[in-house]
Design an enzyme around this catalytic site. Structure first.
Site, PDB file in Angstrom:
ATOM      1  N   GLU A 169      36.257  61.072 -24.352  1.00 33.40           N
ATOM      2  CA  GLU A 169      35.046  60.682 -25.946  1.00 33.40           C
ATOM      3  C   GLU A 169      35.547  59.745 -26.504  1.00 33.40           C
ATOM      4  O   GLU A 169      35.938  59.615 -27.389  1.00 33.40           O
ATOM      5  CB  GLU A 169      34.915  61.733 -26.545  1.00 33.40           C
ATOM      6  CG  GLU A 169      34.342  63.113 -25.976  1.00 33.40           C
ATOM      7  CD  GLU A 169      34.166  63.949 -27.156  1.00 33.40           C
ATOM      8  OE1 GLU A 169      34.618  64.187 -28.208  1.00 33.40           O
ATOM      9  OE2 GLU A 169      33.225  64.724 -26.668  1.00 33.40           O
ATOM     10  N   PRO A 170      35.951  58.733 -25.874  1.00 30.82           N
ATOM     11  CA  PRO A 170      37.303  57.703 -25.927  1.00 30.82           C
ATOM     12  C   PRO A 170      35.798  56.780 -27.273  1.00 30.82           C
ATOM     13  O   PRO A 170      34.709  56.169 -27.083  1.00 30.82           O
ATOM     14  CB  PRO A 170      37.590  56.532 -24.955  1.00 30.82           C
ATOM     15  CG  PRO A 170      36.313  56.682 -23.767  1.00 30.82           C
ATOM     16  CD  PRO A 170      35.701  57.899 -24.484  1.00 30.82           C
ATOM     17  N   CYS A 198      33.191  45.563 -57.691  1.00 28.60           N
ATOM     18  CA  CYS A 198      34.097  45.861 -58.206  1.00 28.60           C
ATOM     19  C   CYS A 198      34.273  47.454 -58.806  1.00 28.60           C
ATOM     20  O   CYS A 198      34.642  48.326 -58.910  1.00 28.60           O
ATOM     21  CB  CYS A 198      32.711  46.030 -60.027  1.00 28.60           C
ATOM     22  SG  CYS A 198      31.771  44.338 -60.607  1.00 28.60           S
ATOM     23  N   TYR A 258      41.294  54.837 -45.576  1.00 33.58           N
ATOM     24  CA  TYR A 258      42.553  55.559 -44.662  1.00 33.58           C
ATOM     25  C   TYR A 258      43.241  54.031 -44.725  1.00 33.58           C
ATOM     26  O   TYR A 258      44.499  54.477 -44.164  1.00 33.58           O
ATOM     27  CB  TYR A 258      41.936  54.506 -43.239  1.00 33.58           C
ATOM     28  CG  TYR A 258      40.680  56.227 -42.814  1.00 33.58           C
ATOM     29  CD1 TYR A 258      40.003  56.721 -43.439  1.00 33.58           C
ATOM     30  CD2 TYR A 258      40.163  54.856 -41.671  1.00 33.58           C
ATOM     31  CE1 TYR A 258      38.706  57.037 -42.971  1.00 33.58           C
ATOM     32  CE2 TYR A 258      39.098  55.406 -40.922  1.00 33.58           C
ATOM     33  CZ  TYR A 258      38.240  56.282 -41.561  1.00 33.58           C
ATOM     34  OH  TYR A 258      37.261  57.267 -41.428  1.00 33.58           O
TER      35      TYR A 258
HETATM   36  C1  LIG Z   1      35.427  60.588 -33.447  1.00 35.23           C
HETATM   37  C2  LIG Z   1      35.685  61.417 -32.272  1.00 35.23           C
HETATM   38  C3  LIG Z   1      35.989  60.572 -31.182  1.00 35.23           C
HETATM   39  C4  LIG Z   1      35.952  59.154 -31.197  1.00 35.23           C
HETATM   40  O1  LIG Z   1      37.633  59.349 -31.476  1.00 35.23           O
HETATM   41  P1  LIG Z   1      38.746  57.678 -30.936  1.00 35.23           P
HETATM   42  O2  LIG Z   1      39.454  57.699 -31.398  1.00 35.23           O
HETATM   43  O3  LIG Z   1      37.302  56.572 -31.948  1.00 35.23           O
HETATM   44  O4  LIG Z   1      38.832  57.926 -29.432  1.00 35.23           O
HETATM   45  C5  LIG Z   1      35.384  61.154 -29.598  1.00 35.23           C
HETATM   46  N1  LIG Z   1      34.717  62.882 -30.152  1.00 35.23           N
HETATM   47  C6  LIG Z   1      34.705  63.316 -31.768  1.00 35.23           C
HETATM   48  C7  LIG Z   1      34.462  64.609 -31.830  1.00 35.23           C
HETATM   49  C8  LIG Z   1      34.850  62.713 -32.804  1.00 35.23           C
HETATM   50  O5  LIG Z   1      34.858  62.914 -33.239  1.00 35.23           O
END
Ligand SMILES: *Cc1c(COP(=O)(O)O)cnc(C)c1O
Length: 402
Positions: free
Chosen positions: A258-259, A326, A301
């Site tokens: 999940e990148p 502001c 962050y």
């Molecule tokens: C945010 C998130 C990601 C992606 O994270 P990156 O740091 O953008 O790669 C993948 N999986 C889940 C479950 C997330 O919450």
């Protein structure tokens, strides 16, 4: 860039199609020896429809965390079966939506959610494919607000109770529990925490199989970092892929990823214009027309975005770069050495393609920042600037106040 700034105005996000495509290819290429894989772009990092279309064309599905993101993926042409639904708070409506659209996988984040999904699916005579998200209790070594894999975080089920929960959920009609999922945080600068996490997942896999479960999918999440500062050296997709290939070589599953940031981060910038320079006590303030509502990462962050002039003169200055809002947190750079800029000059914040426009809002009744996609020598506005009047039009004063 100057042309886009003149024609579309500032602030504006600009994405590169070629860079998005290159990052998508390089990430896939890194995993070429890892066996069967499934890639789902983390939509929350950049949900723009044009960006999603580019990734769909690269064979990516989407990792979504809301019904809204799910609908975006479908609208952008992603295949429903390539969509993975993550998130701790999927509502009844969102679970139903996922089933209606026929998405490929739900990543369950609690036993309760699994029971609820099983009931809904069974009542429709369906079986929902899912994994159980596990919290491996690994410190990702990243900013606390983007760390998700320590035991006190809200995500997933604790790894020590995962086998029991897995056993109970796998018995339910309505669920096809086919594996486990993990995601320990974002902007990871080291492979070590990921490797530690994946090795724990390997042990869990062995344990689940020993208990008689069939496990065919393991979702390894996202989290790979990108360089925000010139000296940052996050692991490359090739190094990450080599580690994954080594750790998972005997797993015999479809690996899922999940990148988000690693695909979108360096594919986008935000362009802003200098409103004026104001003398300060420690250094001058460069007041730009972008603000924390347009790019929230520094405010929430303490994130660093490299700033440079579109037409640098070679001169440098020490300055704080701030927006017009502001709030004292409306600051992009504090007493930093940057290209010397003057009123009306254009500047760029780099590495703004992920968690940039998607977090933008209209605080201080500012317009919603637009997005542009560049493709060679052409460009298109892929999200318009939403004016305060359009937002005001959705509000009303009740009759009883008139
Ligand atoms: C945010 C998130 C990601 C992606 O994270 P990156 O740091 O953008 O790669 C993948 N999986 C889940 C479950 C997330 O919450």
């Amino acid at each position: 860039m100057t042309k886009i700034a003149e024609e579309v105005g500032t602030p504006v996000y600009i994405y590169s199609r070629a860079t998005l495509e290159r990052h998508a290819r390089v990430f896939r290429e890194g995993l070429k020896d890892a066996g069967p894989i499934h890639l789902a772009f983390a939509v929350k990092s950049n949900p723009n429809l044009a960006v999603l279309r580019i990734l769909a064309n690269q064979g990516y599905g989407g990792d979504v965390v809301s019904g809204g993101e799910l609908e975006r993926c479908i609208a952008a042409g992603m295949k429903a079966e390539d969509i993975v639904f993550s998130g701790v708070g999927k509502s009844q409506e969102e679970l139903l939506l996922g089933l209606d659209r026929g998405i490929g996988q739900f990543n369950l984040e609690s036993e309760e959610e699994g029971i609820q999904l099983a009931e809904i699916a069974a009542s429709r005579g369906e079986t929902a494919s899912c994994t159980l998200r596990v919290n491996p209790d690994v410190d990702a070594g990243t900013h606390a607000k983007i760390s998700t894999g320590k035991k006190e975080n809200k995500f997933g089920v604790a790894i020590d109770v995962a086998p029991d929960i897995y056993a109970r959920l796998s018995k339910l009609d309505g669920l096809n529990l086919r594996g486990v999922a993990v995601h320990i945080g974002s902007q990871l600068q080291q492979l070590d925490p990921l490797e530690k996490c994946y090795r724990r997942m390997g042990q869990l896999l062995t344990e689940l199989r020993a208990a008689g479960h069939e496990v065919t999918h393991v979702d390894l999440g996202g989290g790979l970092g990108v360089p925000y500062k010139p000296e940052d050296r996050p692991p490359s997709p090739a190094e990450y892929g080599a580690m994954v290939t080594e750790v998972t070589k005997d797993w015999n599953v479809t690996l899922m990823f999940e990148p988000g940031r690693v695909i979108a981060g360096n594919s986008g910038i935000m362009v802003t214009k200098v409103i004026r320079i104001k003398p300060g006590v420690n250094s001058d303030f460069v007041i730009v027309d972008a603000a924390m509502n347009d790019l929230m990462r520094p405010a929430i962050y303490d994130a660093w975005h490299h700033f440079e002039a579109v037409q640098p003169t070679g001169d440098m200055m020490i300055a704080s770069i701030v927006g017009p809002i502001c709030e004292s947190s409306d600051i992009f750079a504090k007493e930093r050495e940057v290209d010397r800029v003057a009123t009306d000059d254009l500047g760029i914040f780099r590495t703004a393609g992920a968690y940039g426009a998607t977090m933008a809002n209209t605080y201080n009744s500012r317009p919603l920042v637009p997005e542009v996609l560049v493709d060679g020598d052409r460009y298109a506005v892929v999200a318009e600037r939403i004016k305060p009047a359009a937002i005001m039009a959705a509000e009303q004063v009740p009759d009883w106040l008139k």
